[in-house]
Motif scaffolding. Sequence first.
Motif, PDB file in Angstrom:
ATOM      1  N   VAL A 180       3.654   3.125  -5.435  1.00  0.00           N
ATOM      2  CA  VAL A 180       4.305   2.645  -6.661  1.00  0.00           C
ATOM      3  C   VAL A 180       3.270   2.111  -7.641  1.00  0.00           C
ATOM      4  O   VAL A 180       3.312   2.416  -8.849  1.00  0.00           O
ATOM      5  N   LEU A 181       2.341   1.318  -7.139  1.00  0.00           N
ATOM      6  CA  LEU A 181       1.299   0.772  -8.008  1.00  0.00           C
ATOM      7  C   LEU A 181       0.435   1.886  -8.597  1.00  0.00           C
ATOM      8  O   LEU A 181       0.022   1.817  -9.767  1.00  0.00           O
TER       9      LEU A 181
ATOM     10  N   SER B 133       3.063  -1.712   7.648  1.00  0.00           N
ATOM     11  CA  SER B 133       2.163  -0.662   7.192  1.00  0.00           C
ATOM     12  C   SER B 133       2.879   0.321   6.276  1.00  0.00           C
ATOM     13  O   SER B 133       2.338   0.745   5.247  1.00  0.00           O
ATOM     14  N   SER B 134       4.114   0.675   6.640  1.00  0.00           N
ATOM     15  CA  SER B 134       4.900   1.591   5.815  1.00  0.00           C
ATOM     16  C   SER B 134       5.215   0.973   4.461  1.00  0.00           C
ATOM     17  O   SER B 134       5.119   1.633   3.424  1.00  0.00           O
ATOM     18  N   LEU B 135       5.571  -0.319   4.450  1.00  0.00           N
ATOM     19  CA  LEU B 135       5.869  -1.011   3.207  1.00  0.00           C
ATOM     20  C   LEU B 135       4.637  -1.090   2.311  1.00  0.00           C
ATOM     21  O   LEU B 135       4.720  -0.889   1.098  1.00  0.00           O
ATOM     22  N   SER B 136       3.471  -1.365   2.918  1.00  0.00           N
ATOM     23  CA  SER B 136       2.234  -1.437   2.148  1.00  0.00           C
ATOM     24  C   SER B 136       1.895  -0.085   1.530  1.00  0.00           C
ATOM     25  O   SER B 136       1.452   0.001   0.383  1.00  0.00           O
TER      26      SER B 136
ATOM     27  N   ARG C   4       4.013   2.316   0.699  1.00  0.00           N
ATOM     28  CA  ARG C   4       4.928   2.581  -0.410  1.00  0.00           C
ATOM     29  C   ARG C   4       4.555   1.761  -1.633  1.00  0.00           C
ATOM     30  O   ARG C   4       4.643   2.246  -2.773  1.00  0.00           O
ATOM     31  N   SER C   5       4.146   0.515  -1.411  1.00  0.00           N
ATOM     32  CA  SER C   5       3.750  -0.341  -2.528  1.00  0.00           C
ATOM     33  C   SER C   5       2.533   0.230  -3.246  1.00  0.00           C
ATOM     34  O   SER C   5       2.460   0.215  -4.482  1.00  0.00           O
ATOM     35  N   LEU C   6       1.591   0.761  -2.472  1.00  0.00           N
ATOM     36  CA  LEU C   6       0.406   1.360  -3.080  1.00  0.00           C
ATOM     37  C   LEU C   6       0.773   2.588  -3.905  1.00  0.00           C
ATOM     38  O   LEU C   6       0.198   2.817  -4.980  1.00  0.00           O
TER      39      LEU C   6
END
Length: 260
Positions: free
Chosen positions: A18-19, A9-12, A14-16
Amino acid sequence: MMTPRKNLSSLSGRSLIVLGILGLWWCITSSHLVSSVLLPAPTDVWIAMLNLFRFGYNGTPFWQHYLLTLTRVGVAVSSAIIVGIPLGLFSSYNTTIGSLIDPIIQFLRPIPPLAYYTLLILWLGIGEASKVLLLFLSALPPIYLAAYDAVSGINIEYRNNAASLGANYWQIFLRVIFPASLPAIMTGVRSAVGMAYTTIVSAEMIASTSGIGWMVIDASHYLKTDVMIVDIVVMGITGMLLDWFLKQFSHHFIQWQGRG
């Protein structure tokens, strides 16, 4: 300890983020709200990064600039660790040593490192010696203070119990004081690495002909904004990786951290 689901969940998240930043960046540049000289498009920065990695900068491979910056930081922080940890531990453990060393560190601590960089340049020149000494002086106080405060925060019962079992002065220091201080010392080391890393970039901008910091200031002279952004991104990612490595090191080798 974070579960795999929380990590995902944390990785998702952060990815959002960045995107989202990339999307906003693309919208601003594609609509020409800002001059491309001030803010180049993401594709232009990507091309600049590929060219830097392939052809280098001003005839020097990019990795040489990058490794030179990391080497300066590594040598200075390693020296600060070798000097700062014993000084901090002994200064707190022995009041006589502390009365001699602590005032010096307390004097250096509030001074911004770049304030005396010009003096170091006058004394040692613009070569590696002045830069490494500057980084050493910037990294030393956080490590010293972490070690000093760590000893002060150790439960006095640990010492008393060791002494009651027959441990002498040095045995208490090596087997009780030093291991109990390591978690706090690692926090100081992380702070020192961050301090030295930001200082070296500023130092390279002031007096240098190599390194990541020098690349940023040199590119700014020729309005190479895409190169500047690539360098800034590389510096940010490197800083995050350095801190992550120190966290992993602390987690694996100081397993008693956080335990009573």
